[in-house]
Design an enzyme around this catalytic site. Structure first.
Site, PDB file in Angstrom:
ATOM      1  CB  SER A   1       5.080  -5.966  -2.045  1.00 20.13           C
ATOM      2  OG  SER A   1       3.919  -5.418  -2.611  1.00 20.13           O
TER       3      SER A   1
ATOM      4  NE  ARG B   1       7.805  -4.636  -7.168  1.00 21.43           N
ATOM      5  CZ  ARG B   1       6.759  -4.233  -7.893  1.00 21.43           C
ATOM      6  NH1 ARG B   1       6.857  -4.149  -9.208  1.00 21.43           N
ATOM      7  NH2 ARG B   1       5.631  -3.898  -7.312  1.00 21.43           N
TER       8      ARG B   1
ATOM      9  CD  GLU C   1       9.020  -5.726  -3.895  1.00 22.38           C
ATOM     10  OE1 GLU C   1       7.915  -6.125  -4.253  1.00 22.38           O
ATOM     11  OE2 GLU C   1       9.257  -4.539  -3.584  1.00 22.38           O
TER      12      GLU C   1
HETATM   13  N1  EPU Z   1      -5.334 -10.357  -2.166  1.00 19.42           N
HETATM   14  C1  EPU Z   1      -5.729 -11.190  -1.159  1.00 19.42           C
HETATM   15  N2  EPU Z   1      -5.542 -10.769   0.130  1.00 19.42           N
HETATM   16  C2  EPU Z   1      -4.971  -9.579   0.434  1.00 19.42           C
HETATM   17  C3  EPU Z   1      -4.591  -8.718  -0.601  1.00 19.42           C
HETATM   18  C4  EPU Z   1      -4.767  -9.129  -1.910  1.00 19.42           C
HETATM   19  O1  EPU Z   1      -6.272 -12.270  -1.390  1.00 19.42           O
HETATM   20  O2  EPU Z   1      -4.787  -9.311   1.621  1.00 19.42           O
HETATM   21  C5  EPU Z   1      -5.447 -10.833  -3.563  1.00 19.42           C
HETATM   22  C6  EPU Z   1      -6.623 -10.244  -4.293  1.00 19.42           C
HETATM   23  O3  EPU Z   1      -7.151 -11.264  -5.094  1.00 19.42           O
HETATM   24  C7  EPU Z   1      -6.018  -9.200  -5.190  1.00 19.42           C
HETATM   25  C8  EPU Z   1      -4.635  -9.785  -5.459  1.00 19.42           C
HETATM   26  O4  EPU Z   1      -4.287 -10.477  -4.273  1.00 19.42           O
HETATM   27  O5  EPU Z   1      -6.744  -9.042  -6.350  1.00 19.42           O
HETATM   28  C9  EPU Z   1      -3.591  -8.759  -5.793  1.00 19.42           C
HETATM   29  O6  EPU Z   1      -3.527  -7.782  -4.752  1.00 19.42           O
HETATM   30  P1  EPU Z   1      -3.122  -6.256  -5.069  1.00 19.42           P
HETATM   31  O7  EPU Z   1      -3.945  -5.758  -6.175  1.00 19.42           O
HETATM   32  O8  EPU Z   1      -3.151  -5.516  -3.786  1.00 19.42           O
HETATM   33  O9  EPU Z   1      -1.656  -6.342  -5.644  1.00 19.42           O
HETATM   34  P2  EPU Z   1      -0.379  -7.226  -5.234  1.00 19.42           P
HETATM   35  O10 EPU Z   1      -0.120  -8.199  -6.304  1.00 19.42           O
HETATM   36  O11 EPU Z   1      -0.497  -7.732  -3.845  1.00 19.42           O
HETATM   37  C10 EPU Z   1       1.338  -5.707  -6.509  1.00 19.42           C
HETATM   38  C11 EPU Z   1       2.654  -5.036  -6.217  1.00 19.42           C
HETATM   39  C12 EPU Z   1       2.417  -3.750  -5.436  1.00 19.42           C
HETATM   40  C13 EPU Z   1       1.584  -2.832  -6.306  1.00 19.42           C
HETATM   41  C14 EPU Z   1       0.238  -3.546  -6.613  1.00 19.42           C
HETATM   42  C15 EPU Z   1      -0.602  -2.769  -7.582  1.00 19.42           C
HETATM   43  C16 EPU Z   1       4.309  -6.803  -6.077  1.00 19.42           C
HETATM   44  C17 EPU Z   1       5.170  -7.644  -5.180  1.00 19.42           C
HETATM   45  N3  EPU Z   1       3.502  -5.948  -5.454  1.00 19.42           N
HETATM   46  O12 EPU Z   1       0.766  -6.083  -5.255  1.00 19.42           O
HETATM   47  O13 EPU Z   1       3.693  -3.136  -5.236  1.00 19.42           O
HETATM   48  O14 EPU Z   1       1.336  -1.599  -5.657  1.00 19.42           O
HETATM   49  O15 EPU Z   1       0.507  -4.832  -7.230  1.00 19.42           O
HETATM   50  O16 EPU Z   1      -0.045  -2.831  -8.851  1.00 19.42           O
HETATM   51  O17 EPU Z   1       4.373  -6.944  -7.285  1.00 19.42           O
HETATM   52  C18 EPU Z   1       5.507  -2.913  -3.703  1.00 19.42           C
HETATM   53  O18 EPU Z   1       6.199  -3.499  -4.535  1.00 19.42           O
HETATM   54  O19 EPU Z   1       5.986  -2.519  -2.592  1.00 19.42           O
HETATM   55  C19 EPU Z   1       4.083  -2.737  -3.967  1.00 19.42           C
HETATM   56  C20 EPU Z   1       3.242  -2.243  -3.055  1.00 19.42           C
END
Ligand code: EPU
Length: 337
Positions: A236, A160, A332
């Protein structure tokens, strides 16, 4: 060029924050952009408005570079170079690539925003980042009207992050990007992200096409991220923090179920969504802003939120995560005032 004075920016930012711009200028050609740069007036450049939080009315001119166009500029046996003008909507480009059987961006389906903004924060999702397929970036320096070209290596891409958020912050208008996309028979699918392989498996697809992958990503995203046309948000809101392994091992003693992703020998990445969720923020409101029920990393405009409502909610979350886990979350989303 079209000029609107004054102009509500409500429809120009995906949070749907209702602030006014002194003037809104839609720039329709490179020549118009160069002419505007020569005038050297204070300005704010807006992309798709999908990664920003507007905190108050904008006194300077707001620019929108609205030139569109997608074209193959070079064809090789295994790949093509595609130049995309900045005003194209990112998801439209993904659909175009899938339709033409060009691979590499199918995992990035449904990311909101315009193509010119994509390199700034090195957009990424489901195991793929823009840096994996980006070839070059063309831009104009606002203060000098100089045209610049950046090869991939000089973009300093990281998670990012890029040179456009650092040394060149607010100094450029990115006018086009060039992507290197694979041709039929040479696609390298990235199915490393569990949710994608699980979705494909449930659909009985064992040899997925890039179209199958894009559809899986569209369905996964739609199930947990709010549709910006219905609920204002900027994806995010925070970055996933990267911390030293020693700190992580200490945290594990207090939080044995903590989720993590390996980065290198010294550091580890934690999902901020997990930290925020377990701190009890899901569904909590502050003014008209709220922490989204289905994905704790997303802050939403639930009920006529102001920029201050969203900002204050994010500050409360940062303070709470710091107190519980000793980790300082970083926003972010760009704060604009
Ligand atoms: N989780 C929770 N609670 C929640 C949601 C998630 O505990 O409400 C935990 C779960 O364990 C899950 C983990 O967090 O496995 C990761 O969640 P998720 O797979 O939804 O991904 P993220 O790390 O929250 C990142 C990117 C997203 C991207 C997704 C998929 C960043 C800041 N965000 O989210 O990017 O779509 O991975 O690759 O890196 C964006 O940047 O706007 C964005 C949406």
């Amino acid at each position: 060029m079209k000029i609107y004075e004054p102009y509500s920016l409500k429809s120009k930012n995906t949070f749907g924050i209702d602030v006014k711009a002194h003037a809104f200028i839609s720039i329709e050609s490179l020549k118009e952009l160069l002419d505007l740069c020569i005038q050297n007036k204070p300005n704010l450049l807006l992309g798709g408005g999908s990664n920003m939080l507007l905190l108050n009315d904008i006194e300077r001119d707001v620019w929108s570079y609205d030139v569109k166009g997608i074209g193959v500029i070079k064809e090789h046996d295994d790949h093509v170079l595609v130049e995309v003008q900045s005003g194209e909507v990112w998801h439209d480009l993904v659909l175009w690539a899938v339709e033409n059987n060009f691979g590499g961006i199918e995992n990035l389906a449904l990311i909101p925003g315009k193509c010119g903004a994509a390199p700034i924060q090195n957009i990424g999702a489901y195991g793929v980042e823009l840096k994996d397929i980006l070839h070059a970036v063309y831009a104009v320096e606002k203060s000098t009207a100089r045209q610049l070209a950046f090869h991939k290596e000089s973009c300093e891409f990281a998670y990012r992050d890029s040179i456009f958020k650092r040394a060149y912050k607010d100094r450029l208008v990115i006018t086009s990007i060039v992507l290197r996309l694979s041709k039929k028979g040479y696609h390298k699918l990235n199915l490393s992200y569990g949710a994608i392989s699980k979705t494909l498996e449930e659909r009985g697809i064992s040899k997925p096409s890039i179209k199958d992958v894009a559809q899986a990503v569209i369905d996964i995203r739609s199930s947990k991220l709010p549709d910006v046309t219905k609920i204002g948000n900027a994806g995010s809101f925070f970055k996933n923090p990267v911390i030293p392994i020693a700190q992580f091992e200490n945290l594990q003693k207090d939080f044995p179920n903590i989720v993590s992703y390996p980065v290198d020998e010294k550091t580890i990445k934690l999902p901020a969504a997990w930290l925020i969720d377990k701190a009890g923020w899901k569904g909590k409101m502050h003014g008209g802003a709220s922490c989204y029920e289905k994905q704790a990393l997303v802050l939403i405009n639930k009920d006529k939120a102001t920029g201050a409502d969203v900002y204050e909610l994010s500050s409360k979350i940062i303070a709470s995560v710091k107190e519980i886990y000793g980790i300082e979350l970083e926003r972010e989303v760009n704060l604009i005032s």
